[in-house]
Design a protein around this motif. Structure first.
Motif, short mmCIF file in Angstrom:
data_model
loop_
_atom_site.label_atom_id
_atom_site.label_comp_id
_atom_site.label_asym_id
_atom_site.label_seq_id
_atom_site.Cartn_x
_atom_site.Cartn_y
_atom_site.Cartn_z
N GLN A 56 56.28 -11.54 87.70
CA GLN A 56 55.31 -11.57 88.80
C GLN A 56 56.00 -11.86 90.12
OE1 GLN A 56 52.66 -14.61 87.40
NE2 GLN A 56 51.31 -13.18 86.36
N LYS A 57 56.96 -12.77 90.05
CA LYS A 57 57.67 -13.12 91.29
C LYS A 57 58.50 -11.94 91.78
CE LYS A 57 59.88 -16.95 91.93
NZ LYS A 57 59.44 -17.26 93.28
N ARG A 61 37.27 -8.19 97.95
CA ARG A 61 36.81 -9.49 97.49
C ARG A 61 37.99 -10.33 97.01
NH1 ARG A 61 33.57 -8.90 92.81
NH2 ARG A 61 34.64 -6.93 92.61
N ARG A 96 43.40 -7.34 94.95
CA ARG A 96 42.67 -8.49 95.46
C ARG A 96 43.63 -9.65 95.68
NH1 ARG A 96 37.98 -8.78 91.14
NH2 ARG A 96 37.31 -10.55 92.40
N ILE A 109 40.25 -12.55 94.73
CA ILE A 109 40.44 -12.61 93.29
C ILE A 109 39.97 -13.99 92.84
CG2 ILE A 109 42.79 -13.54 93.40
CD1 ILE A 109 43.44 -11.76 91.03
N ARG A 110 39.34 -14.05 91.69
CA ARG A 110 38.80 -15.35 91.27
C ARG A 110 39.58 -15.95 90.14
NH1 ARG A 110 32.76 -15.12 90.12
NH2 ARG A 110 33.16 -17.33 89.80
N LYS A 111 40.31 -15.11 89.41
CA LYS A 111 41.04 -15.69 88.28
C LYS A 111 42.44 -15.13 88.24
CE LYS A 111 41.18 -15.88 83.27
NZ LYS A 111 41.99 -14.77 82.81
N ASP A 112 43.40 -16.00 88.18
CA ASP A 112 44.79 -15.60 88.03
C ASP A 112 45.48 -16.72 87.29
OD1 ASP A 112 47.38 -14.75 88.19
OD2 ASP A 112 47.51 -14.77 90.37
N VAL A 113 45.21 -16.77 86.00
CA VAL A 113 45.82 -17.81 85.19
C VAL A 113 45.80 -17.31 83.76
CG1 VAL A 113 43.61 -18.99 84.84
CG2 VAL A 113 45.74 -20.24 84.52
N LEU A 114 46.88 -17.56 83.06
CA LEU A 114 46.91 -17.19 81.66
C LEU A 114 46.25 -18.32 80.88
CD1 LEU A 114 47.73 -15.12 79.60
CD2 LEU A 114 49.89 -16.34 79.34
N LEU A 164 56.12 -15.01 84.50
CA LEU A 164 56.12 -15.56 85.86
C LEU A 164 57.25 -14.96 86.69
CD1 LEU A 164 54.97 -17.72 87.78
CD2 LEU A 164 56.58 -19.34 86.79
N ARG A 215 49.07 -12.67 105.87
CA ARG A 215 49.16 -13.31 104.57
C ARG A 215 48.81 -12.36 103.45
NH1 ARG A 215 45.68 -18.06 103.66
NH2 ARG A 215 46.99 -18.24 101.84
N LYS A 240 56.32 -9.63 93.49
CA LYS A 240 55.96 -10.12 94.82
C LYS A 240 56.99 -9.70 95.85
CE LYS A 240 54.77 -14.52 96.93
NZ LYS A 240 54.65 -15.96 96.69
N GLN A 300 44.05 -13.98 97.01
CA GLN A 300 43.37 -15.25 96.72
C GLN A 300 42.25 -15.55 97.71
OE1 GLN A 300 46.85 -17.76 96.54
NE2 GLN A 300 47.69 -16.12 95.30
N PHE A 301 42.14 -14.71 98.73
CA PHE A 301 41.10 -14.90 99.73
C PHE A 301 40.51 -13.53 100.00
CE2 PHE A 301 45.47 -15.02 101.05
CZ PHE A 301 45.58 -13.83 101.75
#
Ligand SMILES: Nc1nc2c(ncn2[C@@H]2O[C@H](COP(=O)(O)OP(=O)(O)OP(=O)(O)O)[C@@H](O)[C@H]2O)c(=O)[nH]1
Ligand SMILES: C[S@@+](CC[C@H](N)C(=O)[O-])C[C@H]1O[C@@H](n2cnc3c(N)ncnc32)[C@H](O)[C@@H]1O
Ligand code: SF4
Ligand SMILES: [Mg+2]
Lengths: 636, 409
Positions: free
Chosen positions: A601-602, A576, A554, A578-583, A598, A613, A605, A556-557
């Motif tokens: 994660q980078k 759908r 998912r 994603i609605r949450k991506d925060v620790l 982090l 996008r 990416k 961010q949009f």
């Protein structure tokens, strides 16, 4: 005792050198072998009927391979052959055999059974006067039995029918002997019974070969003519060219000439495989052996070409030989773009050994730089890809395989399309797709199921014959695209494993074909485009969009995934947002851990491919493109 | 299984810091974190560096702990001096755990005293301890207040019995208002910790917990989403299918719900997981972390940061005590951040705060990325025009993604 150029005629065993085995105490010497004591034959069969195992027993019984060096399927030398338990390349071996007090020289060629490698069988036949038609006594005649038999008959070969695996409790020798006799004529009793596993009947078979297969005929005094039936690149020795001498003879240090190109080379080494390469003083009429000239590219030593000598060139070359034509195309891309040069060099090396492999560079918006590669079939694709990855330490993505289409535009321009993304967008007059003539053998009870399957695959029935009371041969003309992928698996499952398939190219036909594009957030992903029959476009669209929905994480949009023919959307899915991506946890003072997370994660990416996008993980490409059909296809 | 420590460079035995630590130190606040690595039982979801008495083979190390911790204070004060750091009074002190209140109040007070003796303490210092509701009494809270503590943070987690059970929390929910009442009477400010997204927790359960917490009128609330940490009992239970897994969508819905309820009750967010009644009620110790201030962390596994040098102590209480007894630094490893990593951390930490980041402090690339962040409704447009990067509600839920997009590739 030195080879002479005059033929010594059959030599009584006692007069020759040291004993080499209990069965053949002497071996006729290359270059000095009277054609009259030479027998050239190959072993042909359906896949897995036991060719390589029978060859093992022959190697053993003739003493060519010592007991302590013996291993199962001795001639399957490539790692990939051993791992998969199948033969991919033919292997020619010179072995001695003694009958009625005379030492003979047998050149035996073990061939592959898989349909992708039928061209290897045709090459091998060109070097022989006879063939052992091996049939598994528990399976009976199968589709590649027929195909290979047909090739042998076309070449006017002497055929020795043999039932193998008679040690198996499930063997039905009487039944299948009758089936064979019915097919090639003769009496069921003439069919030899052997077991490649226990060795039973193999000596009798060797004797039969000597008796039945005619010795080669050729003119020893004529200018040399040798047929190239294989050409292999070896890192240490350069190109090794396998030949069968028809007329005259070849000697070391002579200058030879390739008749098609007129290119000349010096013969640095000449020898026979027995089965290890053994240098000799030359090759005479009817003999099979290898030549080394220092040439580095197999294309300079083409299979089917005729070798002659420079000082006494032949006027007429032997019959030519057609390069196998690639049937299935797929894009190969390195996962890591910086590996592109490695892939390029690797492919170049591979084509040295594999005339069937063709490739040209291509680029994909989604996958970067890669190559469009043509293969003989899916197994060929899989094996090539696996070897590239293993031998060159590459990680590759291969795009969904497709066949070659001929597209005629309204302005009469004709395009050949091997990559769906090259499919023209303009007005198309007609599209032709390659067809195959397929032969299916199965027990009669499955006829209905097979016909249903072939109909679904747009097949047109050509005819049906009973091989025996309970087995039929069904012939269909089908689009190649319909059989090359999952057809065989379906056939197997619909016939409870009893059905077998063989096919060969059979022209082309005009079809109602369309290109289905896959769009992520409105952006076309070239790697996922496919050319399909109009009736199947929807199924492809639904399958691919569904797969991608599962595979793409998912974002961010919301990401719509669509399948489209031109501007018309035929299937859609959406991922759908994603609605949450925060620790959201108390991590106190451990900032380092958070930062490392982090950084990871980078890093992750970076391994994403961006489609517009949308971040698409490479794994998703691989998983989406490795069609379920192409998995685990080693055996056909 | 306590969380693992990072891999870093070796740390010297004398605790002396590299030169860069002292640069600009006079302009930065200084805080103390004291880690108390003991718990009565280990909660199934927790991977903090904490131990039960059984795990440590008896209560002996707990009894001696205050003295050991005080000895690190002495060590720290000397090392800082030798590193050329200026004298600074403590701006905040935070006792965390583990369960600090598992130790007698006098032990906590004596550790605090050793710190205030070593560094001094500023007039309005914030001095907090974490506490489990069932490890405090009216007397112990009074003793803490008398000893200098100003604030207590209770691990309430949930008000719903079946949720507390999944979390292995042993306290009686009725104990929470009681403990809060005692704390307030003793003159302490009160915060409560909540956890949302526990397997089996419905949105209604969560609303109940939030409403219940609000009914106690705390000055501050932290609400954390339950994280399934590797190696915990909870992770194993989920893997075996004994409890359902965790859903990000569920977390998002519950976060949004909580934020609305908190706001309606007059609490405002100041950090992704923290809400305060007034700006003064925000936890200044936590803010010190986000702002990149200096702090020394004492105790096993505690992390410290001074001027771009981060280090962490050995994890096990026995190893920790042993190092100090030999007069050696208890640090297990450290890292000296370069300008690039410091900037990365600055963005990572400040983005989470309601105050956000001054736009003109950002790189050109980050400023460029802001346009798309505005379009995606992740940061506030008006704030951006006014020169600050501040998360929207949606942006708070996707804060890590925002940070990744602000950082160079
Ligand atoms: N019981 C029994 N098994 C046999 C006999 N001959 C071969 N096999 C088994 O049949 C399988 C296939 O044997 P191979 O010799 O590899 O067959 P092949 O025809 O060379 O196969 P391809 O080269 O892939 O076409 C192996 O598992 C052999 O062990 C036999 O006489 N008896
Ligand atoms: C380490 S605890 C110390 C305080 C005290 N022992 C307690 O449990 O209340 C601090 C807070 O971290 C939170 N926490 C611990 N483990 C967590 C996890 N796995 N996921 C989310 N929050 C967690 C809890 O809300 C807890 O209140
Ligand atoms: S009481 Fe707090 S620190 Fe102790 S195990 Fe439970 S959550 Fe972790
Ligand atoms: Mg084989």
């Amino acid at each position: 005792m030195y080879p002479t150029e005059t033929s010594p005629g059959p030599v009584p065993v006692q007069q020759l050198g040291t004993p080499v085995s209990p069965m053949a105490r002497t071996a006729p010497v290359p270059a000095a072998t009277d054609p009259a004591i030479i027998r050239n034959f190959c072993i042909i069969a359906h896949i897995d009927h036991g060719k390589s195992t029978l060859a093992d027993r022959m190697l053993q019984l003739t003493g060519a391979v010592q007991q302590r060096d013996m291993k199962a399927q001795y001639l399957d030398r490539m790692d990939i052959e051993r791992e998969r338990g199948i033969t991919i390349k033919s292997q020619a071996v010179r072995v001695p055999w003694e009958m009625d007090g005379t030492a003979y020289c047998l050149n035996m060629i073990d061939t592959p059974g898989h349909v992708d490698f039928t061209y290897e069988v045709s090459r091998s036949l060109a070097a022989c006067e006879g063939a052992i038609l091996l049939v598994d006594a528990a399976q009976g005649i199968e589709a590649q039995t027929l195909a290979n038999l047909y090739l042998a008959m076309e070449n006017n070969m002497t055929i020795i029918p043999v039932l193998n695996k008679i040690d198996l409790p499930a063997a039905q020798p009487e039944k299948y002997a009758a089936e064979i006799a019915n097919l090639i004529g003769g009496e069921p009793e003439d069919v030899l019974l052997v077991s490649g596993k226990t060795g039973m009947g193999v000596e009798a078979l060797l004797d039969q070969i000597v008796r039945d297969i005619p010795p080669p005929v050729g003119d020893p005094a004529a200018p040399a003519r040798a047929m190239i039936f294989d050409s292999v690149y070896d890192t240490y020795r350069g190109v090794v060219t396998y030949v069968r001498v028809v007329d005259g003879h070849l000697k070391p240090r002579e200058r030879i000439q390739m008749m098609s190109t007129r290119a000349t080379h010096e013969l640095l080494e000449i020898g026979v495989s027995s089965p290890e390469p053994t240098v000799c003083q030359g090759l005479g009429v009817g003999e099979v052996g290898y030549l080394i000239t220092g040439v580095k590219d197999v294309r300079q030593s083409k299979v089917g070409d005729t070798v002659t000598t420079l000082h006494k060139p032949a006027a007429q070359s032997l019959g030519g030989y057609q390069d196998p034509k690639p049937m299935v195309f797929s894009g190969l891309y390195p996962l890591d773009g910086t590996d592109y040069p490695v892939l390029r060099d690797a492919l170049q090396k591979f084509t040295l050994n594999d005339a069937a492999l063709v490739y040209e560079p291509e680029t994909s918006a989604a996958l970067g730089f890669g190559f469009r590669v043509g293969f003989l079939g899916l197994l060929h694709l899989e094996i090539t890809r696996e070897r590239l990855e293993r031998e060159y330490n590459l990680d590759l993505i291969s795009t969904a395989p497709n066949v070659e289409y001929e597209v005629t535009l309204e302005d009469k321009k004709v395009l050949t399309v091997t990559n769906p993304s090259e499919y023209p967008t303009g007005k198309i007059a007609e599209v032709r797709e390659p067809m195959v003539a397929a032969t299916i053998l199965a027990p009669t009870e499955f006829v209905g199921a097979i016909m249903e399957l072939c109909q679904q695959r747009r097949g047109v029935m050509g005819g049906m014959d009973y091989l025996s009371e309970d087995r039929v041969e069904i012939r269909y003309r089908l689009p190649l695209a319909e059989i090359v992928f999952d057809f065989f698996d379906l056939l197997k499952s619909k016939t409870r494993g009893y059905g077998s398939l063989d096919w060969k190219a059979d022209g082309d036909q005009v079809s109602d074909l369309v290109k289905v594009d896959i769009l992520l957030q409105g952006e076309q992903v070239d790697a996922f485009s496919a050319i399909t029959h109009r009736d199947k476009a929807y199924a492809y669209g639904v399958m691919m969009t569904g797969k991608l929905r599962e595979l793409i994480p998912r974002q961010q949009f919301e990401v719509p995934i669509q399948a489209a023919i031109g501007a018309r959307i035929i299937a859609r899915e959406s991922i759908r947002a994603i609605r949450k991506d925060v620790l959201a946890k108390c991590y106190g003072g451990d900032i380092t851990r958070k930062r490392k997370l982090l950084e990871k994660q980078k890093e992750g990416k970076k391994r994403m491919k961006m489609v517009g996008r949308v971040e698409v993980p490479q794994e998703a490409f691989i998983a989406a493109l490795s069609s379920d059909e192409s998995k685990d296809k080693s055996k056909k | 299984m306590p969380s693992t420590l990072p891999l870093g460079d070796p740390a010297p035995g004398d605790g002396v810091l590299p030169g860069q630590a002292a640069d600009g130190a006079a302009g930065r606040g200084f805080s103390l974190y004291a880690h108390i690595p003991f718990c009565a039982v280990r909660c199934g979801y927790c991977d903090f560096n904490t131990y039960t008495a059984t795990e440590l083979g008896g209560g002996a190390s707990q009894d001696a702990y205050a003295a050991t911790a005080a000895s690190e204070v002495t060590f720290a004060a000397r090392a800082m001096q030798e590193s050329g750091l200026p004298e600074r009074k403590l701006a905040t002190v935070f006792f965390g755990g583990g369960t600090p209140t598992l130790l007698p109040a006098r032990d906590l007070v004596s550790v605090l005293r050793s710190a205030t003796d070593a560094w001094g303490v500023s007039q309005d210092a914030e001095i907090t301890t974490e506490a489990n509701p069932d490890s405090v009494s009216q007397d112990s809270l009074r003793e803490l207040a008398d000893g200098g503590f100003t604030r207590v943070s209770f691990g309430m987690q949930s008000a719903v019995p079946h949720v507390l059970r999944v979390l292995d929390r042993t306290h009686d929910p009725a104990r929470v208002p009681q403990a809060i009442e005692w704390a307030r009477t003793a003159g302490l400010k009160v915060s409560v910790d909540l956890i949302y997204g526990t397997p089996g927790e419905s949105e209604l359960d969560w609303a109940t917990s939030v409403r219940t917490a609000l009914s106690y009128q705390p000055d501050h609330i932290s609400a954390y989403s339950l994280i399934v940490e590797d190696g915990t009992k909870l992770a194993a239970q989920i893997r075996r299918g004994q409890v359902p897994g965790i859903e990000d969508d569920d977390h998002a819905a519950k976060y949004t719900l909580a934020d609305a309820l908190f706001q309606a009750a007059g609490l405002a967010w100041y950090e992704v997981s923290n809400w305060a009644r007034t700006p003064e009620d925000a936890c200044r110790h936590n803010l010190a972390y986000w702002h990149g201030d200096d702090w020394w962390g004492i105790g096993p596994g505690a992390h410290s940061h001074i001027g771009g040098v981060r280090w962490w102590n050995v994890k096990h209480p026995t190893a920790y005590a042993g190092r100090l007894a030999r007069g050696q630094s208890p640090a297990a490893g450290r890292e000296t951040l370069n300008a690039e990593t410091r900037e990365m951390e600055r963005i990572m930490l400040l983005t989470r705060l309601s105050g956000g980041i001054q736009v003109d402090s950002l790189s050109a690339g980050a400023r460029h990325a802001m346009a798309q962040l505005i379009a995606d409704e992740l940061i506030d447009a008006r704030a951006a025009f006014a020169g600050r990067l501040q998360l929207t509600l949606r942006g708070r839920l996707l804060a890590d993604a925002v940070v990744r997009r602000l950082l160079p590739d």
